[in-house]
Scaffold this motif. Sequence first.
Motif, PDB file in Angstrom:
ATOM      1  N   TRP A   1      -4.368  -4.832   2.984  1.00 37.38           N
ATOM      2  CA  TRP A   1      -4.195  -6.223   2.415  1.00 37.38           C
ATOM      3  C   TRP A   1      -5.311  -6.747   2.044  1.00 37.38           C
ATOM      4  O   TRP A   1      -5.489  -8.070   2.037  1.00 37.38           O
TER       5      TRP A   1
ATOM      6  N   ASP B   1      -3.462  -4.051   8.420  1.00 35.19           N
ATOM      7  CA  ASP B   1      -3.877  -5.098   7.835  1.00 35.19           C
ATOM      8  C   ASP B   1      -5.274  -5.319   8.973  1.00 35.19           C
ATOM      9  O   ASP B   1      -5.300  -6.101   9.734  1.00 35.19           O
TER      10      ASP B   1
ATOM     11  N   ALA C   1      -3.662 -10.387   5.608  1.00 32.92           N
ATOM     12  CA  ALA C   1      -2.475 -10.617   4.740  1.00 32.92           C
ATOM     13  C   ALA C   1      -1.914 -11.855   5.107  1.00 32.92           C
ATOM     14  O   ALA C   1      -2.076 -12.615   6.116  1.00 32.92           O
TER      15      ALA C   1
END
Lengths: 309, 309
Positions: free
Chosen positions: B147, B179, B184
Amino acid sequence: MTRLLPSRVSIREVGPRDGLQSEPPIPTEAKIQLVDALSATGVGRIEVTSFVHPKAVPQLADAEQVWAGIQRRPGVRYSALVANRRGAERALDAGCQELAVVVSASETHNRVNVRRSVEESLADIREIVRFVHGRGGQCHVTISTAWGCPYEGDIDPSRVAAIARRVCDDGADGLSLGDTTGMATPRRVWSLVEALRDAVGDVPLNLHFHDTRGTGLANVLAALQVGVTDFDASIGGLGGCPYAPGAAGNIATDELVAMLDDMGIETGVDLAALLAAAERAEQLLGRTLPSRLLRIGPRTRLVPIETAS
Amino acid sequence: MTRLLPSRVSIREVGPRDGLQSEPPIPTEAKIQLVDALSATGVGRIEVTSFVHPKAVPQLADAEQVWAGIQRRPGVRYSALVANRRGAERALDAGCQELAVVVSASETHNRVNVRRSVEESLADIREIVRFVHGRGGQCHVTISTAWGCPYEGDIDPSRVAAIARRVCDDGADGLSLGDTTGMATPRRVWSLVEALRDAVGDVPLNLHFHDTRGTGLANVLAALQVGVTDFDASIGGLGGCPYAPGAAGNIATDELVAMLDDMGIETGVDLAALLAAAERAEQLLGRTLPSRLLRIGPRTRLVPIETAS
């Protein structure tokens, strides 16, 4: 439905009130500097202080001085909390026209907090709302422990809804539901907002989450998904929880704004200015604040490549 | 749609690996005690260690000893991370049959991390998967910085999806999206999971969130809403972020379980046992862990009324 999110959210910054009331006292001038730093971030509303008896909350004993000392920035609404009719009088006399009063959904919590039954508090609130309206002000009502009480445990949504209907019938200009000790989770957010809407319709609704158990922003997401667009938050997560030393308090304004920004939801708040205000708050308090974002910075702040091959 | 949530979630406890690799080294015996405390909580899977070069991760140089020393509790799956073919051989030789390998979605991050291009890592992974399968094991692939990358910033979901398709074509038994530095947010969770499903269909999918910027559980909620039922988490939030001292690491298993419990979503984990394990972890490490829940306890733990009138 999952992705049907509002395009804009309004934030009420409550750090100077809810944050500072849980902190060791700081000088009046520091509070004024904090409010002025916050009003430069683009946030639309700031809860400046609480006009409450100095014995009850000695940290905010200088409410009049703080209220008189802050700069009034155009476009920012400044408000204050009051505990009773005397507090409302003080606030109005000081020139504050946007007031909030609190009642607990939990009988036990209300008695511990203000030594009155919920029924007695509701009767008081009716008089306070009438009095504030009589002097041209607005009076919002916060229902605390709305998602659970540290003494009683779960609180039935129907109880919160009944209190909400009562205070709306008595003239409240808006409602706030307080998750006083971070007991809300997303399913409870959905069910309480639904129960509330069934009871009072489209009354202006603010939600006040504490991140005491890590669910703060998950609860915000859940609330956005059922159309709530007004949230309280505290600069850097300033403040704590009176029931557990070291426990976290309000959701951090910077974490809230960063998440909403990245999701394309407007807040009007400039994240860089907000982080600067949070760093200023850390200087004024002489300690680090609970916000996790503050330790690492926003997701757009890249790390220099030092060890890349 | 908002409320269409899965009834059951599977959790992989990664504290002994992802947590401890970011901590000052602790004795082998303490690691074994930590894993054994975790396997008594009802959690279904534990990532025990990483078979990686001791120079790369000195904290986990005792992978073989830890793997050999832990109790095997029936119903618990124990797995390990490996960095390359040599690590896979070590893990298989030690008796580990459930392995995971990592590649970064970010070219820069991959080069900084393992001094190889993404293309070189993908070629390695193909050989590792083949090798592991040849010895009867399973090999999952984690795509880190999925992300966002601390060096490059945003990572396009199509890039992650292309890597996912490649490793699935090469035989990966499952995927995890990492992540890595908590970049994220819920909208990004929805768009990446969608892109991934379009690319690889119903391949087993685990999500690995870090709570570095406070959005950890909001991201879990978003993922639940698009049908993801497998998450990594770390006991008490054990571990940190290598890019910022003091920044938070993995989402805390106790906060995840507490939220899911309260939402009626089964995890098989006993929250009280998990909190006991987190307290044990704090003793073993000699410091408090980042979980907020740990400081105040679960929402069902009531406060005695001392000052009620």
